[in-house]
Design an enzyme around this catalytic site. Structure first.
Site, mmCIF file in Angstrom:
data_model
loop_
_atom_site.group_PDB
_atom_site.id
_atom_site.type_symbol
_atom_site.label_atom_id
_atom_site.label_comp_id
_atom_site.label_asym_id
_atom_site.label_seq_id
_atom_site.Cartn_x
_atom_site.Cartn_y
_atom_site.Cartn_z
ATOM 1 N N ASP A 267 0.833 -1.206 0.000
ATOM 2 C CA ASP A 267 0.000 0.000 0.000
ATOM 3 C C ASP A 267 0.875 1.266 0.000
ATOM 4 O O ASP A 267 1.633 1.505 0.952
ATOM 5 C CB ASP A 267 -0.893 -0.067 1.258
ATOM 6 C CG ASP A 267 -2.058 0.896 1.196
ATOM 7 O OD1 ASP A 267 -2.090 1.752 0.302
ATOM 8 O OD2 ASP A 267 -2.935 0.779 2.070
ATOM 9 N N GLY A 310 -4.835 3.541 -8.221
ATOM 10 C CA GLY A 310 -4.991 3.784 -9.661
ATOM 11 C C GLY A 310 -4.036 4.809 -10.245
ATOM 12 O O GLY A 310 -4.147 5.168 -11.423
ATOM 13 N N ASP A 331 -10.425 4.212 -1.784
ATOM 14 C CA ASP A 331 -11.090 3.230 -0.925
ATOM 15 C C ASP A 331 -12.592 3.213 -1.167
ATOM 16 O O ASP A 331 -13.271 4.221 -1.020
ATOM 17 C CB ASP A 331 -10.807 3.541 0.548
ATOM 18 C CG ASP A 331 -9.366 3.248 0.912
ATOM 19 O OD1 ASP A 331 -8.542 3.056 -0.009
ATOM 20 O OD2 ASP A 331 -9.063 3.221 2.117
#
Ligand code: GLA
Length: 519
Positions: A267, A310, A331
């Site tokens: 992440d 993205g 999210d």
């Protein structure tokens, strides 16, 4: 006096309207939602007592690495499994249906699996593809984030694995049990038990006190034939403020493999501070390319999940840097009320969906989930029942990873009914790996069409409107002619033969998902 009371009535009304808006606009949860809108109709028929083998038809793995696969199979227990054509190095436990061992040399191995119980038997082919590719069909499993946020513990992970088996989820193909953020120590946190040294003297990452035995945890999950996932960030800190892998990437990846993890979510989070203002594609790719290369060098299959929302059109290069799936947007927890829009946007990247490379519009958030804005305690979702079926249909038609992210300890019959329809999941797991094409889109309805390996088509007829609506699909739009059998996939029921078109009433904010045969 009258003026005063009029004013308070007005204020009361305003408050009422605002509250109403708040509760309809977002699918965040609330106590009042705990009573579901009447008792929703259960579309998926109850599983039969005869064996029914589910799960993917193809499975990718890398030669010489540990192999673990629990055959997903419904039917009353005890079941007895057998397999023809199992390559040397793999063995099947006949009572659990768990295949384990070492992945054979490069090649394709066609196996025939059989499951038998006192009511009957089922058999099915299963192709093991030993080579470079993993995740030949979209990963399926559970992730803790939208239920437990920074409250996650080893105990909750073990319970989730227990429930994945006892609820029947594993019998339709769910297999990954994934920890998200907050398993490490943080430099500072409201919970002192999650604060502590970030690394030991050798630089090894230290899990926080809620995770006393990582190897024990993955052993526990693996003993059930399930797989374990973990999370970190290429930055110094994760999004939750816990320690990240920056400057320890290889050491951490080796540690994850040594602990026995099978899936890594990586992440971006605070990596933005390191990348600075560099918005080049190379800068977006850098940490993922680095980790992708490291993971490929390990002696364990680890599915690589890119999470960077993205940026830099990740769908165009996620596979090339070693990723198996990548989030296509922010999210979903903050966008749950725009679920149809999120899906339609995700479909725009359909050409990048293929075996081993999946667009990921985020998790399935139904059942008991915690409000993302507040990292709340799980409460029953307020999303209408029809929309939940639409949600699962869209994810299946888009070949999205099917990762449930609600509270496993509070799974109810309705939520399981949405999550566990084998015919819907078969569309998701189809070996062609195609993401549906959106055709005929209006403000209120749209059609999603997905070509399947057997030459048939899965079609989702969606109605976003507030009342039921007749929706039609013409054979010309599907480039087919003649008479075709149409099957309602949610109800697992043939609707008959149709020529030229199929039209049916779609519930408000809902779906009818059908298969149109290839004859
Ligand atoms: C980001 C990710 C989420 C979750 C959290 C954890 O917001 O997009 O899926 O992993 O971080 O902090």
């Amino acid at each position: 006096m009258i003026l005063k009371s009029k004013l308070s009535v007005c204020l009361f009304l305003l408050l009422f309207v605002l509250l109403g808006l708040a509760s309809t606009k977002s699918y965040c949860t609330g106590k009042e939602k705990e009573i579901r809108e009447s008792v929703p109709e259960l579309l998926t028929p109850a599983p039969m007592s005869q064996p029914r083998i589910n799960g993917p038809l193809v499975y990718g793995c890398r030669p010489g690495h540990p192999f673990l696969y629990r055959i997903p199979c419904q039917g009353s227990r005890p079941l007895s499994f057998s397999a023809k054509g199992l390559p040397f190095g793999l063995k099947l436990d006949p009572s659990t249906g768990i295949v384990s061992g070492t992945v054979p040399g490069k090649g394709e191995y066609e196996i025939t699996i059989q499951a038998t119980n006192s009511k009957g038997k089922d058999s099915r082919t299963f192709k093991i593809v030993a080579g470079d590719q993993l995740a030949l069909t979209p990963p399926m499993g559970w992730n803790h984030w939208y239920a437990h946020y920074d409250r996650i513990t080893d105990q909750m992970m073990r319970e989730a694995a227990d429930v994945m088996i006892s609820s029947g989820m594993a019998d339709v193909g769910y297999q990954y049990v994934n920890i998200d953020d907050c398993w490490m120590n943080a430099p500072k946190n409201n919970d002192p038990k999650r604060v502590g040294p970030l690394r030991d003297d050798q630089g090894n990452v230290i899990p926080n006190s809620y995770f006393p035995d990582m190897k024990g945890l993955t052993n526990y999950i693996h003993a059930k034939g399930l797989k374990a996932g973990i999370y970190t960030s290429p930055g110094t800190l994760t999004c939750g403020g816990f320690t990240g892998a920056y400057k320890h990437e290889e050491q951490d990846a080796r540690q994850f493999a040594a602990w026995g993890f099978d899936f890594l979510k990586y992440d971006w989070c605070s990596y933005g501070d390191i990348a600075g203002k560099d918005n080049s594609i190379e800068a977006f790719q850098k940490p993922y390319r680095q980790m992708g290369t490291i993971l490929k060098s390990l002696d364990r299959d680890i599915v690589f999940n890119l999470c960077q929302y993205g940026m830099g059109d990740v769908w165009k290069w996620g596979g090339e840097v070693g990723g198996h799936c990548w989030r296509t947007s922010g999210d979903l927890g903050f966008e749950l009320d725009r679920i149809f829009d999120v899906s339609l946007r995700n479909c725009e990247h359909r050409e990048y969906s293929k075996p081993g490379e999946w667009n990921d519009p985020d998790y399935i958030q139904i059942g008991y989930i915690g409000n993302a804005g507040k990292m709340g305690i799980p409460e029953l979702t307020a999303m209408p029942a029809a929309m939940q079926y639409a949600y699962m249909s869209m994810w299946s038609l888009m070949a999205a990873p099917l990762i449930y992210s609600g509270d496993m300890s509070k799974l109810d019959a309705f939520t399981l009914n949405v999550l566990c329809n084998p015919e819907i999941i078969r569309v998701n797991q189809d070996p062609l790996g195609e993401c549906a094409l959106v055709i005929k889109r209006t403000d209120e309805c749209f059609l999603m069409v997905k070509n399947l390996l057997d030459g048939s088509k899965a079609v989702g007829l969606f109605n976003r409107g507030k009342s039921a609506m007749e929706v039609k699909v013409d054979w010309s739009e599907l480039h087919i002619t003649g008479k075709h059998t149409v099957r309602d996939l949610w109800r697992e029921k043939n609707l008959g033969h149709f020529t030229q078109q199929f039209s049916t009433s779609i519930p408000a904010q809902g779906v009818v998902m059908v298969n149109i045969d290839n004859k």
